[in-house]
Write a protein that holds these residues in place. Structure first.
Motif, PDB file in Angstrom:
ATOM      1  N   ILE A 193      54.138  37.539  40.707  1.00  0.00           N
ATOM      2  CA  ILE A 193      53.022  38.179  41.400  1.00  0.00           C
ATOM      3  C   ILE A 193      51.912  38.464  40.393  1.00  0.00           C
ATOM      4  N   SER A 194      50.692  38.629  40.925  1.00  0.00           N
ATOM      5  CA  SER A 194      49.565  38.934  40.048  1.00  0.00           C
ATOM      6  C   SER A 194      48.526  39.748  40.795  1.00  0.00           C
ATOM      7  N   VAL A 195      47.695  40.395  40.029  1.00  0.00           N
ATOM      8  CA  VAL A 195      46.674  41.303  40.516  1.00  0.00           C
ATOM      9  C   VAL A 195      45.652  40.558  41.383  1.00  0.00           C
ATOM     10  N   SER A 196      44.914  41.314  42.214  1.00  0.00           N
ATOM     11  CA  SER A 196      43.877  40.709  43.049  1.00  0.00           C
ATOM     12  C   SER A 196      42.708  40.246  42.181  1.00  0.00           C
ATOM     13  N   ALA A 197      41.815  39.473  42.793  1.00  0.00           N
ATOM     14  CA  ALA A 197      40.629  39.001  42.074  1.00  0.00           C
ATOM     15  C   ALA A 197      39.685  40.145  41.734  1.00  0.00           C
ATOM     16  N   GLY A 198      39.750  41.224  42.492  1.00  0.00           N
ATOM     17  CA  GLY A 198      38.924  42.373  42.189  1.00  0.00           C
ATOM     18  C   GLY A 198      37.560  42.306  42.823  1.00  0.00           C
ATOM     19  N   PRO A 199      37.444  42.689  44.110  1.00  0.00           N
ATOM     20  CA  PRO A 199      36.135  42.703  44.758  1.00  0.00           C
ATOM     21  C   PRO A 199      35.294  43.861  44.232  1.00  0.00           C
TER      22      PRO A 199
END
Length: 258
Positions: free
Chosen positions: A142-148
């Motif tokens: 799993i990995s973090v979101s792209a970051g809006p």
């Protein structure tokens, strides 16, 4: 002293799943105990039984390790390794059937987190990480979101429900909620691992205990979440997590508001 971290992870995951099943099996027959630090700091016999199951399982495998456990079954050790255990993070959700909860186990070498497991019994989800080895959900990376931008971001918030902290959180929400996409209140460990899985773009945890955040923080960091506090690293007083692209904006606003 060396340690097989994968073996530690596998045992911790097994014990977390067993404790989670105990919690599901005994949910209809649980008995409440007296509140702990304040009226909203609740505990049940299921919390205590879950902790005993985990502590006994770890002690059988590594009897020289120390343990810090929420419900009082901790012990000193001589190995330099310490287990940080929250047998049921989100007890109020669990007993009221109003939201998720989790089983949290972390392993430290000295002051350094080396392995972590957070298990969500109701969802059948087990989040894991080994220091330097990435983060996983049910064995899948799993990995973090792209970051809006903050105005579009979904932010988790976690806090101890005592009067002082609720007053502090009220002021924070007054300032932060109009600036972000939306906010979800969620127990601290799941707040962090949902950031790790990209479900939340960022999160805040205020006035927690080490066992609330130890496991989730390592999993979040291994998934690429940026973590910090009021200044420098995150603390139990304030943990800020965010996708790297969101971090500067969220950290600035959260530090000013919290």
């Amino acid at each position: 002293m060396t340690r097989d971290l994968l073996a530690a992870r596998d045992l911790a995951a097994e014990l977390a799943v067993r404790a989670g099943q105990l919690q599901i099996d005994r949910r209809d027959t649980l008995r409440m105990g007296a509140p702990k630090a304040h009226a909203n700091d609740v505990v049940s016999d299921v919390d205590i039984a879950s902790e005993r199951l985990i502590v006994d399982g770890i002690h059988a495998a590594w009897p020289a390790d120390a343990m810090q456990a929420e419900e009082g079954h901790g012990r000193d050790g001589t190995s330099g390794w310490s287990w940080i255990i929250d047998p049921l993070d989100g007890t109020r959700n669990y007993i009221s059937r109003t939201g998720p909860w989790s089983v949290c186990i972390a392993l430290y070498e000295g002051d350094r987190p080396r392995m972590a497991v957070v298990h969500d019994p109701a969802a059948g989800e087990t989040f894991t990480a080994v220091d330097g080895g990435g983060a996983f959900l049910n064995h899948q990376p799993i990995s973090v979101s792209a970051g809006p931008p903050l105005a579009e971001a979904l932010i988790g918030i976690s806090f101890q429900p005592n009067v002082k902290t609720k007053t502090r959180v009220g002021a924070l929400l007054h300032d932060l909620l109009p600036l972000c996409g939306d906010i979800r209140r969620i127990p601290a460990a799941l707040n962090l691992v949902y950031q790790a899985a990209g479900r939340l773009d960022g999160g805040l945890a205020l006035d927690t205990n080490l066992w609330d955040i130890a496991a989730g923080a390592l999993i979040a960091r291994e998934a690429g979440v940026t973590l910090g506090g009021r200044s420098g690293d995150h603390t139990t007083e304030l943990t800020i997590g965010a996708a790297p692209a969101l971090w500067p904006e969220l950290a600035e606003k959260a530090r000013a508001a919290a």
